[in-house]
Design a protein around this motif. Structure first.
Motif, PDB file in Angstrom:
ATOM      1  N   PRO A   1      -1.017   7.232  -9.511  1.00 16.98           N
ATOM      2  CA  PRO A   1       0.508   6.979  -9.437  1.00 16.98           C
ATOM      3  C   PRO A   1       0.617   5.826 -10.213  1.00 16.98           C
ATOM      4  O   PRO A   1      -0.221   4.808 -10.251  1.00 16.98           O
ATOM      5  CB  PRO A   1       0.915   6.900  -7.876  1.00 16.98           C
ATOM      6  CG  PRO A   1      -0.324   6.482  -7.285  1.00 16.98           C
ATOM      7  CD  PRO A   1      -1.574   7.080  -8.007  1.00 16.98           C
ATOM      8  N   ASP A   2       1.817   5.478 -10.581  1.00 16.85           N
ATOM      9  CA  ASP A   2       2.192   4.282 -11.095  1.00 16.85           C
ATOM     10  C   ASP A   2       2.232   3.170 -10.090  1.00 16.85           C
ATOM     11  O   ASP A   2       2.110   1.777 -10.673  1.00 16.85           O
ATOM     12  CB  ASP A   2       3.510   4.386 -12.086  1.00 16.85           C
ATOM     13  CG  ASP A   2       3.472   5.420 -13.248  1.00 16.85           C
ATOM     14  OD1 ASP A   2       2.563   5.169 -14.116  1.00 16.85           O
ATOM     15  OD2 ASP A   2       4.377   6.195 -13.268  1.00 16.85           O
ATOM     16  N   ALA A   3       2.560   3.361  -9.006  1.00 16.62           N
ATOM     17  CA  ALA A   3       2.633   2.568  -7.715  1.00 16.62           C
ATOM     18  C   ALA A   3       2.608   3.304  -6.559  1.00 16.62           C
ATOM     19  O   ALA A   3       2.551   4.351  -6.509  1.00 16.62           O
ATOM     20  CB  ALA A   3       4.090   1.594  -7.923  1.00 16.62           C
ATOM     21  N   VAL A   4       1.990   2.168  -5.465  1.00 15.53           N
ATOM     22  CA  VAL A   4       1.872   2.752  -4.176  1.00 15.53           C
ATOM     23  C   VAL A   4       3.048   1.909  -3.258  1.00 15.53           C
ATOM     24  O   VAL A   4       2.960   0.820  -3.450  1.00 15.53           O
ATOM     25  CB  VAL A   4       0.659   2.730  -3.543  1.00 15.53           C
ATOM     26  CG1 VAL A   4       0.517   3.237  -2.147  1.00 15.53           C
ATOM     27  CG2 VAL A   4      -0.380   3.548  -4.496  1.00 15.53           C
TER      28      VAL A   4
ATOM     29  N   CYS B   1       3.553   6.862  -5.330  1.00 18.53           N
ATOM     30  CA  CYS B   1       2.974   7.541  -4.114  1.00 18.53           C
ATOM     31  C   CYS B   1       3.534   6.701  -2.762  1.00 18.53           C
ATOM     32  O   CYS B   1       3.743   5.340  -2.397  1.00 18.53           O
ATOM     33  CB  CYS B   1       1.444   7.119  -4.036  1.00 18.53           C
ATOM     34  SG  CYS B   1       0.670   7.727  -2.564  1.00 18.53           S
ATOM     35  N   PHE B   2       4.224   7.787  -1.955  1.00 22.73           N
ATOM     36  CA  PHE B   2       4.720   7.109  -0.627  1.00 22.73           C
ATOM     37  C   PHE B   2       3.532   7.473   0.244  1.00 22.73           C
ATOM     38  O   PHE B   2       3.341   8.395   0.687  1.00 22.73           O
ATOM     39  CB  PHE B   2       5.794   8.104  -0.208  1.00 22.73           C
ATOM     40  CG  PHE B   2       7.183   7.804  -1.067  1.00 22.73           C
ATOM     41  CD1 PHE B   2       7.050   7.757  -2.329  1.00 22.73           C
ATOM     42  CD2 PHE B   2       8.404   7.673  -0.281  1.00 22.73           C
ATOM     43  CE1 PHE B   2       8.480   7.555  -2.983  1.00 22.73           C
ATOM     44  CE2 PHE B   2       9.502   7.531  -0.913  1.00 22.73           C
ATOM     45  CZ  PHE B   2       9.629   7.144  -2.168  1.00 22.73           C
ATOM     46  N   ASP B   3       2.977   6.342   0.632  1.00 23.98           N
ATOM     47  CA  ASP B   3       1.777   6.570   1.571  1.00 23.98           C
ATOM     48  C   ASP B   3       2.219   6.432   3.116  1.00 23.98           C
ATOM     49  O   ASP B   3       2.822   4.996   3.526  1.00 23.98           O
ATOM     50  CB  ASP B   3       0.579   5.121   1.600  1.00 23.98           C
ATOM     51  CG  ASP B   3      -0.634   5.192   2.292  1.00 23.98           C
ATOM     52  OD1 ASP B   3      -0.503   5.829   3.478  1.00 23.98           O
ATOM     53  OD2 ASP B   3      -1.696   4.862   1.913  1.00 23.98           O
ATOM     54  N   LEU B   4       2.302   7.414   3.759  1.00 23.00           N
ATOM     55  CA  LEU B   4       3.044   7.345   5.240  1.00 23.00           C
ATOM     56  C   LEU B   4       2.221   7.205   6.146  1.00 23.00           C
ATOM     57  O   LEU B   4       2.454   7.300   7.412  1.00 23.00           O
ATOM     58  CB  LEU B   4       3.645   8.762   5.190  1.00 23.00           C
ATOM     59  CG  LEU B   4       4.726   9.041   3.996  1.00 23.00           C
ATOM     60  CD1 LEU B   4       5.261  10.310   4.244  1.00 23.00           C
ATOM     61  CD2 LEU B   4       5.862   8.038   3.983  1.00 23.00           C
ATOM     62  N   SER B   5       0.915   6.578   6.018  1.00 22.42           N
ATOM     63  CA  SER B   5      -0.072   6.602   6.859  1.00 22.42           C
ATOM     64  C   SER B   5       0.308   5.407   7.840  1.00 22.42           C
ATOM     65  O   SER B   5      -0.357   5.702   9.128  1.00 22.42           O
ATOM     66  CB  SER B   5      -1.638   6.426   6.234  1.00 22.42           C
ATOM     67  OG  SER B   5      -1.406   5.187   5.874  1.00 22.42           O
ATOM     68  N   ARG B   6       1.001   4.461   7.833  1.00 20.27           N
ATOM     69  CA  ARG B   6       1.538   3.191   8.559  1.00 20.27           C
ATOM     70  C   ARG B   6       2.497   3.926   9.573  1.00 20.27           C
ATOM     71  O   ARG B   6       2.963   3.309  10.426  1.00 20.27           O
ATOM     72  CB  ARG B   6       1.931   2.307   7.795  1.00 20.27           C
ATOM     73  CG  ARG B   6       0.799   1.546   7.269  1.00 20.27           C
ATOM     74  CD  ARG B   6       1.124   0.504   6.373  1.00 20.27           C
ATOM     75  NE  ARG B   6      -0.086  -0.075   5.791  1.00 20.27           N
ATOM     76  CZ  ARG B   6      -0.053  -1.227   5.011  1.00 20.27           C
ATOM     77  NH1 ARG B   6       1.077  -1.680   4.820  1.00 20.27           N
ATOM     78  NH2 ARG B   6      -1.031  -1.642   4.211  1.00 20.27           N
TER      79      ARG B   6
END
Length: 118
Positions: A4-7, A51-56
């Motif tokens: 992705p371009d950003a996370v 990228c939506f990192d939803l792990s938190r």
């Protein structure tokens, strides 16, 4: 594999909503990421994007023993859920309809239910 371009690492539903609204407004692709258990290549930014990192987002919000349901955030793993359920006599088994083997990321939005709860 395309990165992705950003996370971003949102930690609340409101943050996800705000970020999604911005991506929609500027036509930026959104690539969700839960806990990394997917095998289908879903976290592949073939057109760039965020990228939506939803792990938190790993809160177990609500448990109803009466109707065998639990509301979870997308970063809740099956192991964490089973640790939470340990003293109830219930468990969330591997292979439950709608859930990946290790996480709650593929559960119905906010609610998990399963064959093993009967």
């Amino acid at each position: 594999c395309a990165p992705p371009d950003a996370v971003v690492w949102p930690q609340a539903v409101g943050q996800v909503q705000e970020l999604a609204a911005l991506c929609y407004r500027y036509r930026v692709p959104m690539v969700p990421f839960g806990t990394g258990t997917g095998l289908e290549g879903g976290v592949n930014a073939v057109q760039g994007g965020i990228c939506f990192d939803l792990s938190r987002m790993d809160t177990i919000a609500e448990l109803s023993l009466e109707d065998f349901s639990v509301a979870v955030e997308p970063g809740v793993t099956r192991k964490a859920l089973n640790n939470h359920l340990r003293d109830t006599g219930l468990w969330f088994p591997v292979g439950t309809v709608g859930a990946s083997a290790a996480s709650g990321e593929a559960m119905a939005p906010g609610v998990a239910w399963g064959q093993g709860w009967h």
